[in-house]
Design a protein around this motif. Structure first.
Motif, mmCIF file in Angstrom:
data_model
loop_
_atom_site.group_PDB
_atom_site.id
_atom_site.type_symbol
_atom_site.label_atom_id
_atom_site.label_comp_id
_atom_site.label_asym_id
_atom_site.label_seq_id
_atom_site.Cartn_x
_atom_site.Cartn_y
_atom_site.Cartn_z
ATOM 1 N N TYR A 149 0.849 -1.194 0.000
ATOM 2 C CA TYR A 149 0.000 0.000 0.000
ATOM 3 C C TYR A 149 0.881 1.239 0.000
ATOM 4 C CZ TYR A 149 -4.062 -2.863 1.026
ATOM 5 O OH TYR A 149 -5.068 -3.786 0.945
ATOM 6 N N LYS A 151 -0.282 4.024 0.988
ATOM 7 C CA LYS A 151 -0.682 4.654 2.241
ATOM 8 C C LYS A 151 -1.809 3.839 2.859
ATOM 9 C CE LYS A 151 -2.991 8.941 3.090
ATOM 10 N NZ LYS A 151 -3.120 10.326 2.673
ATOM 11 N N CYS A 152 -1.743 3.632 4.148
ATOM 12 C CA CYS A 152 -2.874 3.001 4.853
ATOM 13 C C CYS A 152 -2.806 3.463 6.305
ATOM 14 C CB CYS A 152 -2.829 1.479 4.752
ATOM 15 S SG CYS A 152 -1.444 0.699 5.561
ATOM 16 N N SER A 153 -3.840 3.175 7.076
ATOM 17 C CA SER A 153 -3.807 3.594 8.484
ATOM 18 C C SER A 153 -2.690 2.845 9.180
ATOM 19 C CB SER A 153 -5.159 3.322 9.141
ATOM 20 O OG SER A 153 -5.462 1.936 9.044
ATOM 21 N N THR A 200 -0.565 -1.185 8.640
ATOM 22 C CA THR A 200 -0.539 -2.463 7.909
ATOM 23 C C THR A 200 -1.215 -3.556 8.753
ATOM 24 O OG1 THR A 200 1.671 -2.890 8.796
ATOM 25 C CG2 THR A 200 1.540 -1.979 6.555
ATOM 26 N N ASP A 210 -3.864 -3.087 10.638
ATOM 27 C CA ASP A 210 -5.317 -2.953 10.431
ATOM 28 C C ASP A 210 -5.713 -3.670 9.141
ATOM 29 O OD1 ASP A 210 -5.437 -1.348 12.641
ATOM 30 O OD2 ASP A 210 -5.597 0.549 11.523
ATOM 31 N N VAL A 211 -4.923 -3.438 8.088
ATOM 32 C CA VAL A 211 -5.235 -4.056 6.793
ATOM 33 C C VAL A 211 -5.136 -5.575 6.917
ATOM 34 C CG1 VAL A 211 -4.526 -4.236 4.371
ATOM 35 C CG2 VAL A 211 -4.363 -2.038 5.529
ATOM 36 N N ALA A 260 3.553 -1.176 3.706
ATOM 37 C CA ALA A 260 3.078 0.175 3.387
ATOM 38 C C ALA A 260 4.272 1.108 3.280
ATOM 39 C CB ALA A 260 2.123 0.673 4.460
ATOM 40 N N GLN A 307 2.196 5.020 6.826
ATOM 41 C CA GLN A 307 1.059 4.694 7.706
ATOM 42 C C GLN A 307 0.564 5.986 8.352
ATOM 43 O OE1 GLN A 307 1.713 0.290 9.529
ATOM 44 N NE2 GLN A 307 2.922 1.857 10.519
#
Ligand code: BTN
Length: 321
Positions: A87, A89-91, A93, A95-96, A113, A116
């Motif tokens: 990713y 960008k993500c909150s 990794t 969480d994903v 990611a 984050q």
């Protein structure tokens, strides 16, 4: 494999000479015009490709990005890294990974990611990192073991990070239970989150953060005195792809050992890397504070503390204070 991945593979196979448009077209099963279109597409990702009339194309430089094609190239692992997702960008990794695991995601899936927005550390802390500089990943595992033994998962990850760092000449150790440190400064951390069902682990989300190319200048004044990074230790920019491949390889090997029940071997490595054993320590675990001499670990990864009166107390988790 999609066409761009096939093209990248073909270019990697001959970096010291030119690959003609016709050769590539045949290999990919597309027209020469389509080759050019795909060359432009991979250039837009950051690949530097030299194009010389009548000679063809040559790969000059791979971008400093955690691209699945690059990570997977030459990666010979049996479980970890069998599926790789990246990713921009993500909150977090983790969480994903949690979402993917909940909907049946395969063991060994690794989520990376570049950035984050809500990186998490242990005990509700934030994990700060800089866009495109570090390694931030979470691995989905489905080990057949009881939750009591889950510290072993943290241990194999921490020991793998230490092994990788040693390959770069960085003498890292494990500060119990999950910090990777170099001369007392934190370079990485492990966040192990487990989902249980009855008395069995359903899945584990193993989050790993490693400071790779973030210079200390980037770090906030709060952590600058206590943190370090690979670039700071080696004084050289580090190849993140190479680092990731090594990390996945070590973890895969150790995870195999774990699955074969080689707990004592795993603990022996942990003891070798431990920066905590042999010291008098104080540990906060929930509302309790334990104090004593860090004597050894048991085969489940718990720390045996010898108190002043000679009694030995087991501490399963906590934080050194
Ligand atoms: C710690 O030292 O407290 C553990 C830090 C773990 C950080 C990693 S970065 C990748 C993964 N995603 C997160 O939000 N946290 C872990």
């Amino acid at each position: 494999m999609d066409i761009n991945s096939k093209l990248i593979k073909a270019l990697h196979s001959r970096t010291d000479e030119y690959l003609s448009g016709t050769e590539i077209a045949v290999e990919l099963g597309v027209s020469r015009t389509a080759v050019w279109k795909h060359i432009e597409q991979i250039r837009s990702v950051g690949y530097e490709i030299e194009a010389v009339p009548h000679l063809g194309y040559r790969l000059v430089k791979v971008p400093d990005k955690l691209l699945p094609d690059e990570i997977e190239r030459g990666l010979k692992t049996s479980v970890i890294g069998k599926k790789i997702l990246v990713y921009e960008k993500c909150s977090s990794t983790s969480d994903v990974a949690e979402e993917i695991a909940r909907s049946g995601g395969k063991e060994g899936t690794v989520i990376f990611a570049e950035h984050q927005t809500n990186g998490r550390g242990r005990l509700g802390r934030q994990w700060i990192s800089y866009k495109g500089k570090d390694i931030l990943c979470s691995v989905i595992l489905r080990p057949y073991m009881t939750p009591q033994n889950s510290s072993l998962i943290t241990i194999i990850a921490a020991a793998s990070v230490c092994e990788v760092l040693r390959e770069f000449g960085i003498l890292a150790g494990i500060k119990w239970p999950n910090d990777i440190v170099v001369k007392g400064r934190k370079i990485g951390g492990i966040l192990t989150e487990i989902n249980t069902e009855m008395d069995r682990i359903n899945y584990v989300i193993l989050g790993i953060g490693l400071n790779v190319n973030s210079s200390l200048k980037n770090l906030s004044s709060k952590v600058v005195k206590t943190a370090t990074s690979m670039i700071h230790e080696t004084e050289n920019k580090v190849d993140r792809i190479e680092t990731v491949r090594k990390l996945l390889k070590f973890m895969d090997h150790k995870y195999e050992e774990l699955k074969r029940g080689k707990y004592s071997e795993i603990m022996r490595e942990c003891i070798d890397f431990s920066e905590t054993l042999g010291r008098v320590v104080k540990i906060r675990s929930g509302k309790k504070v334990y104090a004593g001499y860090a004597q050894d670990f048991d085969d489940s990864g718990a720390l045996n503390l010898r108190k002043d009166d000679g009694a030995v107390e087991k501490v399963v988790s906590g934080e050194l204070i």
